[in-house]
Motif scaffolding. Structure first.
Motif, mmCIF file in Angstrom:
data_model
loop_
_atom_site.group_PDB
_atom_site.id
_atom_site.type_symbol
_atom_site.label_atom_id
_atom_site.label_comp_id
_atom_site.label_asym_id
_atom_site.label_seq_id
_atom_site.Cartn_x
_atom_site.Cartn_y
_atom_site.Cartn_z
ATOM 1 N N LEU A 100 0.846 -1.190 0.000
ATOM 2 C CA LEU A 100 0.000 0.000 0.000
ATOM 3 C C LEU A 100 0.880 1.238 0.000
ATOM 4 N N SER A 101 0.585 2.167 -0.892
ATOM 5 C CA SER A 101 1.285 3.446 -0.960
ATOM 6 C C SER A 101 0.261 4.555 -0.804
ATOM 7 N N VAL A 102 0.446 5.401 0.205
ATOM 8 C CA VAL A 102 -0.509 6.483 0.472
ATOM 9 C C VAL A 102 0.171 7.818 0.253
ATOM 10 N N ASP A 103 -0.415 8.619 -0.626
ATOM 11 C CA ASP A 103 0.140 9.932 -0.929
ATOM 12 C C ASP A 103 -0.970 10.977 -0.920
ATOM 13 N N VAL A 115 -3.050 5.221 -3.014
ATOM 14 C CA VAL A 115 -4.097 6.173 -2.643
ATOM 15 C C VAL A 115 -3.500 7.565 -2.783
ATOM 16 N N GLY A 116 -4.145 8.420 -3.549
ATOM 17 C CA GLY A 116 -3.618 9.762 -3.766
ATOM 18 C C GLY A 116 -4.720 10.755 -4.073
ATOM 19 N N ASP A 117 -4.318 12.007 -4.335
ATOM 20 C CA ASP A 117 -5.271 13.073 -4.626
ATOM 21 C C ASP A 117 -5.550 13.166 -6.118
ATOM 22 N N LEU A 118 -6.790 13.473 -6.477
ATOM 23 C CA LEU A 118 -7.128 13.707 -7.868
ATOM 24 C C LEU A 118 -6.433 14.974 -8.363
#
Length: 379
Positions: A250-253, A288-291
């Motif tokens: 999992l990579s969260v940004d 998981v990141g920002d649009l």
């Protein structure tokens, strides 16, 4: 009237036009119509006759309708000759030009629903009789009963549907933490390490929380609980800890903070992560990141992705590419996202996997969020 209303083979919608025609014939008027009154607006639900202003679907302010006086009476309102009876300066007369009118209010579950009316642009040569008033009042009462019965039937059907969905959702969402308990108990029995017992307890707590929240969702429909400021990155990491994905990454940004229901959104992340692992393989990478436009976040993977032809169907209840799947995970996601007032869409990630974009997440003014502390592992 009895012959029409007692026909068990026909629906309310099929009987209504016949009753309106019956009333037009019996009362010798040109128009018959059923109205619904809501927020000071009158809308015509169904109508018979050639009067262009009295047709199904048309609406006007209640202040310009004859019906505004009808709903204040216990019996029928009758007008034999509007101009003679002082209606010439009335807004309703100016709007519709009706000389003759008879109507009674329709009451559904002790609340005024609207009116059942008959009217003509020509005045009558005699007043409406007591029998004619009774006829219209009986029609209005029958309509009120039928609408109440219809609403009650629809409500019961929704409750049955919610109960069925609740049963399926429970089995779907509890299966994962139950599997965690089973796996960690085996390790705990072999090693005696209390850490594994603690993880079992955490999973059990998660199941209890799911049951409580699903019961709430069943009772309240598509509503959510109280909103709080949530660090979506921290929530994503905690949700990952409840997914059986030992070799996945999992990579969260994202540092986005949103107003939402923690437990409901945890279901969203868990189901998205589980979907990625189930379809992308044990070593899948989830990000998981920002649009780019700053309106929300995305969850994507580098798995096989979802064929473009099937993307419109993924949120349909029962859709699944796995023979053993329930097809509920993505349906749950859409319901929770919609309950927050957001939108979700599926597309393709840069790596060719599945990408879910959740848009419409408003910015939180204060970054000092009352976030629940994450209990899961990091990336």
């Amino acid at each position: 009237m009895y012959r029409i209303t007692a026909d068990q083979e026909r629906s309310f919608e099929e009987k209504l036009p016949d009753l309106l025609d019956l009333g037009r014939s019996y009362l010798d008027v040109e128009a018959g119509f059923l109205t619904e009154i809501d927020d000071e607006t009158q809308m015509i639900v169904d109508a018979r006759g050639d009067n262009e202003l009295l047709q199904s679907g048309q609406s006007c302010p209640l202040s310009k309708a004859y019906c505004r006086r009808t709903i204040d009476l216990d019996g029928a309102l009758t007008v034999q000759h509007a101009r003679v009876e002082g209606w010439e300066d009335d807004a309703a007369y100016e709007e519709f030009g009706l000389e003759a009118y008879i109507g009674a209010k329709v009451v559904v579950n002790r609340e005024v629903y609207g009116t059942f009316c008959f009217a003509d642009t020509e005045a009558r040569d005699r007043p409406f009789s007591e029998n004619e008033e009774t006829f219209v009042e009986l029609l209005a009462q029958w309509v009120g009963y039928e609408l109440f019965h219809k609403q009650a039937t629809e409500r019961m059907q929704r409750q049955r549907d919610q109960l069925q969905e609740f049963s399926r959702v429970v089995s779907h969402d509890i299966r994962n933490p139950l599997g965690i308990v089973d796996g960690y108990l085996d390790i705990a029995e072999e090693t005696g390490d209390p850490e594994y017992f603690k993880r079992c307890r955490d999973a059990v707590d998660r199941m209890e929380s799911l049951i409580d929240d699903l019961l709430f969702l069943t009772r309240e429909g598509q509503t959510i609980g109280g909103r709080e400021e949530i660090d979506l990155g921290a929530l994503a990491r905690e949700s990952w800890s409840f997914v059986d994905a030992e070799t996945a990454t999992l990579s969260v940004d994202t540092t986005r903070v949103a107003l939402g229901d923690w437990s409901r959104l945890q279901q969203v992340f868990e189901n998205l992560f589980r979907n990625a692992v189930d379809h992308g393989g044990a070593d899948v990478t989830v990000r998981v990141g920002d649009l780019p436009d700053g309106t929300g976040i995305y969850v994507e993977d580098d798995g096989e992705g979802i064929p473009e032809a099937e993307r419109d169907d993924v949120f349909v209840d029962g859709y699944s590419t796995e023979t053993s799947g329930t097809g509920l995970g993505l349906t749950i996601i859409q319901q929770v996202v919609a309950a927050h007032g957001w939108d979700i869409a599926v597309t393709e990630s840069a790596a060719g996997g599945a990408r879910f974009e959740i848009a419409g997440i408003g910015a939180v003014e204060s970054e000092a969020s009352a976030v629940k502390p994450g209990t899961g592992s990091g990336e």
